[in-house]
Design a protein around this motif. Structure first.
Motif, PDB file in Angstrom:
ATOM      1  N   ILE A 248       5.439  -3.546   6.517  1.00 33.31           N
ATOM      2  CA  ILE A 248       4.039  -3.345   6.920  1.00 33.31           C
ATOM      3  C   ILE A 248       3.191  -2.993   5.707  1.00 33.31           C
ATOM      4  O   ILE A 248       2.096  -3.545   5.512  1.00 33.31           O
ATOM      5  CB  ILE A 248       3.929  -2.264   8.014  1.00 33.31           C
ATOM      6  CG1 ILE A 248       4.472  -2.826   9.338  1.00 33.31           C
ATOM      7  CG2 ILE A 248       2.493  -1.773   8.170  1.00 33.31           C
ATOM      8  CD1 ILE A 248       4.660  -1.793  10.424  1.00 33.31           C
ATOM      9  N   ALA A 249       3.670  -2.084   4.860  1.00 33.56           N
ATOM     10  CA  ALA A 249       2.917  -1.706   3.663  1.00 33.56           C
ATOM     11  C   ALA A 249       2.719  -2.901   2.741  1.00 33.56           C
ATOM     12  O   ALA A 249       1.632  -3.097   2.174  1.00 33.56           O
ATOM     13  CB  ALA A 249       3.650  -0.583   2.918  1.00 33.56           C
ATOM     14  N   THR A 250       3.757  -3.726   2.610  1.00 32.73           N
ATOM     15  CA  THR A 250       3.676  -4.910   1.750  1.00 32.73           C
ATOM     16  C   THR A 250       2.662  -5.902   2.293  1.00 32.73           C
ATOM     17  O   THR A 250       1.792  -6.395   1.560  1.00 32.73           O
ATOM     18  CB  THR A 250       5.062  -5.569   1.625  1.00 32.73           C
ATOM     19  OG1 THR A 250       5.967  -4.613   1.052  1.00 32.73           O
ATOM     20  CG2 THR A 250       5.011  -6.810   0.754  1.00 32.73           C
ATOM     21  N   LEU A 251       2.756  -6.202   3.574  1.00 30.05           N
ATOM     22  CA  LEU A 251       1.827  -7.169   4.172  1.00 30.05           C
ATOM     23  C   LEU A 251       0.391  -6.635   4.170  1.00 30.05           C
ATOM     24  O   LEU A 251      -0.549  -7.396   3.925  1.00 30.05           O
ATOM     25  CB  LEU A 251       2.279  -7.534   5.581  1.00 30.05           C
ATOM     26  CG  LEU A 251       3.536  -8.403   5.607  1.00 30.05           C
ATOM     27  CD1 LEU A 251       4.154  -8.431   6.991  1.00 30.05           C
ATOM     28  CD2 LEU A 251       3.218  -9.816   5.117  1.00 30.05           C
ATOM     29  N   ALA A 252       0.227  -5.349   4.405  1.00 32.73           N
ATOM     30  CA  ALA A 252      -1.122  -4.767   4.342  1.00 32.73           C
ATOM     31  C   ALA A 252      -1.693  -4.907   2.941  1.00 32.73           C
ATOM     32  O   ALA A 252      -2.880  -5.218   2.763  1.00 32.73           O
ATOM     33  CB  ALA A 252      -1.086  -3.307   4.775  1.00 32.73           C
ATOM     34  N   GLY A 253      -0.857  -4.708   1.929  1.00 26.62           N
ATOM     35  CA  GLY A 253      -1.309  -4.892   0.554  1.00 26.62           C
ATOM     36  C   GLY A 253      -1.691  -6.333   0.264  1.00 26.62           C
ATOM     37  O   GLY A 253      -2.687  -6.602  -0.417  1.00 26.62           O
TER      38      GLY A 253
ATOM     39  N   GLY B 144      -9.824  -9.206  -1.224  1.00 24.09           N
ATOM     40  CA  GLY B 144     -10.573  -8.530  -2.281  1.00 24.09           C
ATOM     41  C   GLY B 144     -10.881  -7.077  -1.976  1.00 24.09           C
ATOM     42  O   GLY B 144     -11.887  -6.550  -2.429  1.00 24.09           O
ATOM     43  N   LYS B 145     -10.008  -6.413  -1.231  1.00 26.47           N
ATOM     44  CA  LYS B 145     -10.222  -5.021  -0.851  1.00 26.47           C
ATOM     45  C   LYS B 145      -9.144  -4.143  -1.482  1.00 26.47           C
ATOM     46  O   LYS B 145      -8.029  -4.582  -1.716  1.00 26.47           O
ATOM     47  CB  LYS B 145     -10.158  -4.861   0.683  1.00 26.47           C
ATOM     48  CG  LYS B 145     -11.174  -5.709   1.423  1.00 26.47           C
ATOM     49  CD  LYS B 145     -12.576  -5.247   1.132  1.00 26.47           C
ATOM     50  CE  LYS B 145     -13.572  -6.073   1.915  1.00 26.47           C
ATOM     51  NZ  LYS B 145     -14.939  -5.678   1.657  1.00 26.47           N
ATOM     52  N   PRO B 146      -9.446  -2.851  -1.714  1.00 27.05           N
ATOM     53  CA  PRO B 146      -8.465  -1.974  -2.336  1.00 27.05           C
ATOM     54  C   PRO B 146      -7.397  -1.459  -1.372  1.00 27.05           C
ATOM     55  O   PRO B 146      -6.391  -0.918  -1.804  1.00 27.05           O
ATOM     56  CB  PRO B 146      -9.322  -0.816  -2.856  1.00 27.05           C
ATOM     57  CG  PRO B 146     -10.471  -0.776  -1.918  1.00 27.05           C
ATOM     58  CD  PRO B 146     -10.746  -2.211  -1.545  1.00 27.05           C
ATOM     59  N   GLY B 147      -7.601  -1.577  -0.083  1.00 28.32           N
ATOM     60  CA  GLY B 147      -6.686  -0.995   0.890  1.00 28.32           C
ATOM     61  C   GLY B 147      -7.036   0.469   1.082  1.00 28.32           C
ATOM     62  O   GLY B 147      -7.838   1.044   0.356  1.00 28.32           O
ATOM     63  N   GLY B 148      -6.451   1.092   2.065  1.00 32.76           N
ATOM     64  CA  GLY B 148      -6.731   2.501   2.333  1.00 32.76           C
ATOM     65  C   GLY B 148      -7.915   2.663   3.253  1.00 32.76           C
ATOM     66  O   GLY B 148      -8.320   1.735   3.948  1.00 32.76           O
ATOM     67  N   PHE B 149      -8.462   3.842   3.264  1.00 35.13           N
ATOM     68  CA  PHE B 149      -9.535   4.160   4.198  1.00 35.13           C
ATOM     69  C   PHE B 149     -10.928   4.119   3.585  1.00 35.13           C
ATOM     70  O   PHE B 149     -11.896   4.510   4.211  1.00 35.13           O
ATOM     71  CB  PHE B 149      -9.294   5.540   4.830  1.00 35.13           C
ATOM     72  CG  PHE B 149      -8.132   5.521   5.788  1.00 35.13           C
ATOM     73  CD1 PHE B 149      -8.257   4.927   7.028  1.00 35.13           C
ATOM     74  CD2 PHE B 149      -6.918   6.069   5.416  1.00 35.13           C
ATOM     75  CE1 PHE B 149      -7.178   4.898   7.905  1.00 35.13           C
ATOM     76  CE2 PHE B 149      -5.845   6.043   6.277  1.00 35.13           C
ATOM     77  CZ  PHE B 149      -5.973   5.455   7.530  1.00 35.13           C
ATOM     78  N   GLU B 150     -11.034   3.682   2.342  1.00 37.39           N
ATOM     79  CA  GLU B 150     -12.337   3.550   1.710  1.00 37.39           C
ATOM     80  C   GLU B 150     -12.909   2.170   2.018  1.00 37.39           C
ATOM     81  O   GLU B 150     -12.243   1.166   1.827  1.00 37.39           O
ATOM     82  CB  GLU B 150     -12.215   3.721   0.188  1.00 37.39           C
ATOM     83  CG  GLU B 150     -11.736   5.097  -0.219  1.00 37.39           C
ATOM     84  CD  GLU B 150     -12.700   6.201   0.151  1.00 37.39           C
ATOM     85  OE1 GLU B 150     -13.922   5.984   0.045  1.00 37.39           O
ATOM     86  OE2 GLU B 150     -12.222   7.260   0.564  1.00 37.39           O
TER      87      GLU B 150
ATOM     88  N   LEU C 227       0.846  -1.190   0.000  1.00 39.85           N
ATOM     89  CA  LEU C 227       0.000   0.000   0.000  1.00 39.85           C
ATOM     90  C   LEU C 227       0.882   1.241   0.000  1.00 39.85           C
ATOM     91  O   LEU C 227       1.951   1.260   0.597  1.00 39.85           O
ATOM     92  CB  LEU C 227      -0.899   0.014   1.242  1.00 39.85           C
ATOM     93  CG  LEU C 227      -1.884  -1.144   1.374  1.00 39.85           C
ATOM     94  CD1 LEU C 227      -2.771  -0.928   2.591  1.00 39.85           C
ATOM     95  CD2 LEU C 227      -2.723  -1.315   0.127  1.00 39.85           C
ATOM     96  N   ASN C 228       0.418   2.279  -0.651  1.00 42.25           N
ATOM     97  CA  ASN C 228       1.152   3.538  -0.724  1.00 42.25           C
ATOM     98  C   ASN C 228       0.913   4.321   0.561  1.00 42.25           C
ATOM     99  O   ASN C 228      -0.026   5.105   0.663  1.00 42.25           O
ATOM    100  CB  ASN C 228       0.717   4.345  -1.940  1.00 42.25           C
ATOM    101  CG  ASN C 228       1.477   5.646  -2.074  1.00 42.25           C
ATOM    102  OD1 ASN C 228       2.373   5.943  -1.286  1.00 42.25           O
ATOM    103  ND2 ASN C 228       1.107   6.425  -3.063  1.00 42.25           N
ATOM    104  N   ILE C 229       1.770   4.076   1.555  1.00 45.98           N
ATOM    105  CA  ILE C 229       1.667   4.784   2.837  1.00 45.98           C
ATOM    106  C   ILE C 229       2.881   5.693   3.064  1.00 45.98           C
ATOM    107  O   ILE C 229       3.075   6.208   4.154  1.00 45.98           O
ATOM    108  CB  ILE C 229       1.493   3.805   4.017  1.00 45.98           C
ATOM    109  CG1 ILE C 229       2.687   2.856   4.128  1.00 45.98           C
ATOM    110  CG2 ILE C 229       0.177   3.036   3.877  1.00 45.98           C
ATOM    111  CD1 ILE C 229       2.687   1.998   5.395  1.00 45.98           C
ATOM    112  N   GLY C 230       3.697   5.847   2.039  1.00 44.87           N
ATOM    113  CA  GLY C 230       4.882   6.678   2.174  1.00 44.87           C
ATOM    114  C   GLY C 230       5.987   6.014   2.974  1.00 44.87           C
ATOM    115  O   GLY C 230       6.821   6.688   3.568  1.00 44.87           O
ATOM    116  N   SER C 231       6.009   4.690   2.968  1.00 45.30           N
ATOM    117  CA  SER C 231       6.992   3.963   3.769  1.00 45.30           C
ATOM    118  C   SER C 231       8.404   4.209   3.256  1.00 45.30           C
ATOM    119  O   SER C 231       8.633   4.311   2.055  1.00 45.30           O
ATOM    120  CB  SER C 231       6.666   2.469   3.784  1.00 45.30           C
ATOM    121  OG  SER C 231       6.507   1.968   2.486  1.00 45.30           O
TER     122      SER C 231
END
Length: 173
Positions: free
Chosen positions: A154-159, A166-172, A142-146
């Motif tokens: 963390i960004a990789t595992l969250a992605g 089946g989710k896009p990630g982020g706050f939506e 995920l693009n969290i500015g890591s």
């Protein structure tokens, strides 16, 4: 009425850390012993992944309790996620080609999206079809500015979790 009365039994079980039944064993394969790879292995184990490290050069591996292999196994299983943590290594093309031959669910190569992906010419030189090359994710996470290895892990595992669910990630939502 307390908050637990509003949750189903399954929701309470998951929220309080008990494993759910029927969950397939997830495998996280980290290719190359790097600082980011160390955090991926550590955090991946905390998230319930069976973790494997692929490192063709055993001298690069510090003492670890993780299973270390010199190549990508062909029988990873459909619940395996594979992350290549160094795109400058000469073994890149051959290891990604092996990953593409496996039945891994997801394959990704770390790298700055502003630079050309080095796995593409390496795979083309090996005669890998364009349709297979397209299966390799880059950028990953995920693009969290890591910036630091733990943040990148963390960004990789969250992605991976978002993709698996089946989710896009982020706050939506």
């Amino acid at each position: 009425m307390d908050d637990t009365a509003l949750m189903s039994t399954d929701s309470r079980t998951m929220a309080h850390g008990a494993p759910t039944s029927g969950t397939a064993v997830k495998t996280l394969v980290v290719v190359f012993a790097t600082a980011v790879g160390e955090y991926l292995l550590r955090y991946g184990a905390d998230l319930g992944y069976k973790t494997l490290l692929v490192e063709p050069q055993r001298a690069r591996v510090a003492a670890t309790d993780v299973t270390v292999l010199t190549g990508v196994p062909a029988d990873l299983g459909e619940h395996a996620d594979l992350v290549v943590t160094d795109h400058h290594r000469p073994e890149l093309g051959a290891l990604v080609q092996s990953a593409l031959r496996s039945n891994a669910r997801w394959i990704g190569v770390m790298g700055n999206p502003r630079h050309p992906p080095p796995h593409v010419p390496a795979l083309r030189a090996l005669g890998v079809p364009e349709s297979d090359i397209a299966r390799v994710h880059r950028p990953i996470g995920l693009n969290i500015g890591s910036r630091t290895p733990p943040e990148i892990a963390i960004a990789t595992l969250a992605g991976l979790i978002a993709d698996r669910n089946g989710k896009p990630g982020g706050f939506e939502f």
